[in-house]
Design a protein around this motif. Structure first.
Motif, PDB file in Angstrom:
ATOM      1  N   UNK A  49       0.812  -1.216   0.000  1.00 26.60           N
ATOM      2  CA  UNK A  49       0.000   0.000   0.000  1.00 26.60           C
ATOM      3  C   UNK A  49       0.846   1.268   0.000  1.00 26.60           C
ATOM      4  N   UNK A  50       2.142   1.101   0.222  1.00 30.76           N
ATOM      5  CA  UNK A  50       3.050   2.241   0.366  1.00 30.76           C
ATOM      6  C   UNK A  50       2.552   3.171   1.461  1.00 30.76           C
ATOM      7  N   UNK A  51       2.190   2.569   2.579  1.00 28.16           N
ATOM      8  CA  UNK A  51       1.670   3.305   3.733  1.00 28.16           C
ATOM      9  C   UNK A  51       2.489   2.933   4.964  1.00 28.16           C
ATOM     10  N   UNK A  52       2.917   3.919   5.733  1.00 24.89           N
ATOM     11  CA  UNK A  52       3.681   3.621   6.943  1.00 24.89           C
ATOM     12  C   UNK A  52       2.869   2.769   7.923  1.00 24.89           C
ATOM     13  N   UNK A  53       3.519   1.776   8.493  1.00 32.80           N
ATOM     14  CA  UNK A  53       2.868   0.849   9.411  1.00 32.80           C
ATOM     15  C   UNK A  53       2.906   1.378  10.837  1.00 32.80           C
ATOM     16  N   UNK A  54       1.745   1.390  11.468  1.00 37.19           N
ATOM     17  CA  UNK A  54       1.615   1.688  12.888  1.00 37.19           C
ATOM     18  C   UNK A  54       1.022   0.439  13.523  1.00 37.19           C
ATOM     19  N   UNK A  55       1.828  -0.271  14.281  1.00 36.37           N
ATOM     20  CA  UNK A  55       1.398  -1.550  14.843  1.00 36.37           C
ATOM     21  C   UNK A  55       0.992  -1.362  16.305  1.00 36.37           C
ATOM     22  N   UNK A  56      -0.246  -1.722  16.614  1.00 37.53           N
ATOM     23  CA  UNK A  56      -0.775  -1.672  17.977  1.00 37.53           C
ATOM     24  C   UNK A  56      -1.268  -3.067  18.311  1.00 37.53           C
ATOM     25  N   UNK A  57      -0.331  -3.952  18.575  1.00 41.38           N
ATOM     26  CA  UNK A  57      -0.669  -5.354  18.806  1.00 41.38           C
ATOM     27  C   UNK A  57       0.232  -5.922  19.892  1.00 41.38           C
ATOM     28  N   UNK A  58      -0.288  -6.942  20.574  1.00 41.34           N
ATOM     29  CA  UNK A  58       0.462  -7.550  21.661  1.00 41.34           C
ATOM     30  C   UNK A  58       0.068  -9.018  21.774  1.00 41.34           C
ATOM     31  N   UNK A  59       1.070  -9.870  21.933  1.00 43.05           N
ATOM     32  CA  UNK A  59       0.789 -11.288  22.130  1.00 43.05           C
ATOM     33  C   UNK A  59      -0.071 -11.508  23.351  1.00 43.05           C
ATOM     34  N   UNK A  60      -1.090 -12.318  23.209  1.00 43.34           N
ATOM     35  CA  UNK A  60      -1.989 -12.622  24.313  1.00 43.34           C
ATOM     36  C   UNK A  60      -3.083 -11.593  24.535  1.00 43.34           C
ATOM     37  N   UNK A  61      -3.124 -10.572  23.696  1.00 46.79           N
ATOM     38  CA  UNK A  61      -4.139  -9.521  23.866  1.00 46.79           C
ATOM     39  C   UNK A  61      -5.529 -10.064  23.589  1.00 46.79           C
ATOM     40  N   UNK A  62      -6.481  -9.638  24.386  1.00 48.55           N
ATOM     41  CA  UNK A  62      -7.880  -9.978  24.167  1.00 48.55           C
ATOM     42  C   UNK A  62      -8.580  -8.851  23.429  1.00 48.55           C
ATOM     43  N   UNK A  63      -9.827  -9.095  23.059  1.00 44.05           N
ATOM     44  CA  UNK A  63     -10.574  -8.091  22.313  1.00 44.05           C
ATOM     45  C   UNK A  63     -10.758  -6.797  23.116  1.00 44.05           C
ATOM     46  N   UNK A  64     -10.856  -6.893  24.421  1.00 42.47           N
ATOM     47  CA  UNK A  64     -10.974  -5.689  25.249  1.00 42.47           C
ATOM     48  C   UNK A  64      -9.754  -4.790  25.096  1.00 42.47           C
ATOM     49  N   UNK A  65      -8.569  -5.381  25.164  1.00 39.09           N
ATOM     50  CA  UNK A  65      -7.325  -4.614  25.015  1.00 39.09           C
ATOM     51  C   UNK A  65      -7.222  -4.032  23.609  1.00 39.09           C
TER      52      UNK A  65
END
Length: 91
Positions: A49-65
């Motif tokens: 996409x030629x778009x800068x990546x902003x990652x907001x993810x964490x192992x073990x995260x639930x849908x609430x997080x």
């Protein structure tokens, strides 16, 4: 005529599947990824996409997080940003 769409950014929210699972705790795996330029799905999509990546993810995260991160990040998003929410499944 195909017109190119430009995106300001790619926001990825999710659990370990979106967080490059295993890299945080494994120095050898991090070195391998860096040495051989191995990319995960989010990085490949960002490149495509030629778009800068902003990652907001964490192992073990639930849908609430995940949803909490999304809500707190909304003010930083811009028009033409793409948001990907990778849902998680509890066991």
């Amino acid at each position: 005529m195909n017109q190119r769409v430009y995106y300001n950014g790619l926001w990825v929210f999710g659990d370990s599947y979106s967080a490059k699972a295993g890299l945080a705790d494994n120095e050898d795996l991090r070195k391998f990824y860096k040495k051989y330029h191995v990319k995960d799905w989010a990085e490949l999509l960002s490149d495509e996409l030629q778009a800068p990546l902003q990652r907001k993810a964490m192992g073990g995260a639930g849908m609430g997080w995940i949803m909490n991160e999304l809500i707190h990040t909304l003010p930083y998003m811009k028009p033409n940003d793409i948001v990907v929410i990778s849902d998680t499944m509890y066991t």
